[in-house]
Design a protein around this motif. Structure first.
Motif, PDB file in Angstrom:
ATOM      1  N   ALA A  10     -20.127 -52.226 -59.547  1.00  0.00           N
ATOM      2  CA  ALA A  10     -19.158 -51.433 -58.358  1.00  0.00           C
ATOM      3  C   ALA A  10     -18.054 -50.956 -58.887  1.00  0.00           C
ATOM      4  O   ALA A  10     -16.982 -49.972 -58.441  1.00  0.00           O
ATOM      5  N   PHE A  11     -17.767 -51.665 -60.067  1.00  0.00           N
ATOM      6  CA  PHE A  11     -15.854 -50.817 -60.147  1.00  0.00           C
ATOM      7  C   PHE A  11     -16.265 -49.752 -61.283  1.00  0.00           C
ATOM      8  O   PHE A  11     -15.688 -48.338 -60.970  1.00  0.00           O
ATOM      9  N   LEU A  12     -17.671 -49.702 -61.955  1.00  0.00           N
ATOM     10  CA  LEU A  12     -17.404 -48.384 -62.372  1.00  0.00           C
ATOM     11  C   LEU A  12     -18.142 -47.089 -61.822  1.00  0.00           C
ATOM     12  O   LEU A  12     -17.753 -46.665 -61.742  1.00  0.00           O
ATOM     13  N   ALA A  13     -18.784 -47.729 -60.071  1.00  0.00           N
ATOM     14  CA  ALA A  13     -19.016 -46.415 -58.870  1.00  0.00           C
ATOM     15  C   ALA A  13     -17.931 -46.188 -58.414  1.00  0.00           C
ATOM     16  O   ALA A  13     -17.040 -44.627 -58.706  1.00  0.00           O
ATOM     17  N   GLU A  14     -17.027 -46.455 -58.399  1.00  0.00           N
ATOM     18  CA  GLU A  14     -14.669 -46.985 -58.410  1.00  0.00           C
ATOM     19  C   GLU A  14     -14.316 -45.679 -59.065  1.00  0.00           C
ATOM     20  O   GLU A  14     -13.849 -44.318 -58.680  1.00  0.00           O
ATOM     21  N   LYS A  15     -14.858 -45.781 -59.921  1.00  0.00           N
ATOM     22  CA  LYS A  15     -14.179 -45.046 -61.607  1.00  0.00           C
ATOM     23  C   LYS A  15     -14.553 -43.293 -61.154  1.00  0.00           C
ATOM     24  O   LYS A  15     -13.798 -42.539 -61.983  1.00  0.00           O
ATOM     25  N   VAL A  16     -16.164 -43.735 -61.026  1.00  0.00           N
ATOM     26  CA  VAL A  16     -16.576 -42.095 -61.449  1.00  0.00           C
ATOM     27  C   VAL A  16     -16.112 -41.587 -59.911  1.00  0.00           C
ATOM     28  O   VAL A  16     -15.948 -40.118 -59.969  1.00  0.00           O
TER      29      VAL A  16
END
Length: 259
Positions: free
Chosen positions: A101-107
């Motif tokens: 979920a954090f990765l998707a936010e950063k992308v």
């Protein structure tokens, strides 16, 4: 619609350099660590009981059938392998969900310039973890009855001819659902609404899921599939779905969570 398979493939090509970039590289470590720890624990538990299970099963056979010992090893080995595979897949998805979920936010921040307002305080992190686990549970509840139904169709004459194809398409659909969910969830799109949005673009989802399925069969590379698939799915959210849903989360923020 014809261009959707190309968009899915293009998202994966763009995801490769992104996921290994300096800003996002750290997020590969979480699923990798989860993979190694979970697989180690599962194999330790499985093999510690394997011989006991074989001995117990052989105890029910008469002595003159003891030559079937090799067959029991084969059957139980296959069953345990299948159980390990599904337990591993579900377990890793649950453990890695908050990190993805954090990765998707950063992308999304990197690609659109949008900054998610939430500061990573302890309370916010816990909220994201709980929300991610709830979504994983929703996916499991959605998946299990449909998967069982498809398995039952495999035993019905005539229908069982197309059952493998349906199972393959459903597997691709579930993989698309799994990895697309992070970006949709970050933007406060409900699970039901996400399914409707994805259902409207079947070729996109089947192509995306099919690519993930193929990648999962490649030894060693399959360890990196999760973060790559999340990045590719987020890129598809930005290019295909974001304009249709608008900045839903911002709208909720402005209206205190109600429309």
């Amino acid at each position: 619609m014809i261009t959707h398979p190309f968009k899915a493939a293009g998202a994966f090509l763009k995801a490769f350099p992104l996921v290994f970039s300096k800003d996002l590289r750290l997020f590969i470590l979480a699923p990798l660590l989860a993979n190694f720890v979970l697989v180690g624990l599962l194999y330790m538990v499985a093999f510690s009981y394997f011989q006991t299970l074989i001995d117990s099963a052989m105890g029910y056979l008469p002595e003159w059938l003891s030559f079937l010992n090799w067959l029991f090893y084969l059957i139980f080995g296959a069953v345990i392998s299948v159980l390990l595979f599904y337990s591993f897949s579900v377990g890793v998805n649950i453990l890695a969900a908050p990190f993805m979920a954090f990765l998707a936010e950063k992308v999304e921040e990197k690609e659109t310039g949008r900054v998610f307002d939430e500061k990573l305080t302890t309370g916010v992190v816990m909220t994201i973890i709980i929300r991610s686990l709830q979504r994983e549970l929703q996916k499991i509840v959605y998946f299990v009855p449909r998967f069982i139904l498809l398995l039952l169709l495999s035993f019905i004459p005539i229908v069982n001819v197309i059952a493998p194809v349906l199972l393959l398409l459903f597997s691709a659909w579930m993989l698309a659902l799994q990895y697309m969910d992070y970006a949709f969830d970050n933007n406060k799109v409900k699970f039901h609404d996400m399914r409707l949005a994805l259902r409207a673009k079947p070729l996109l989802c089947w192509t995306f899921g099919g690519i993930v399925m193929v990648c999962l069969t490649i030894p060693f590379f399959n360890l990196f599939v999760m973060p790559i698939a999340v990045v590719a799915a987020t890129l598809l959210w930005i290019s295909v779905f974001r304009s249709q849903h608008g900045d839903f989360s911002a709208l909720l923020d402005r209206t205190d969570g109600t429309l």
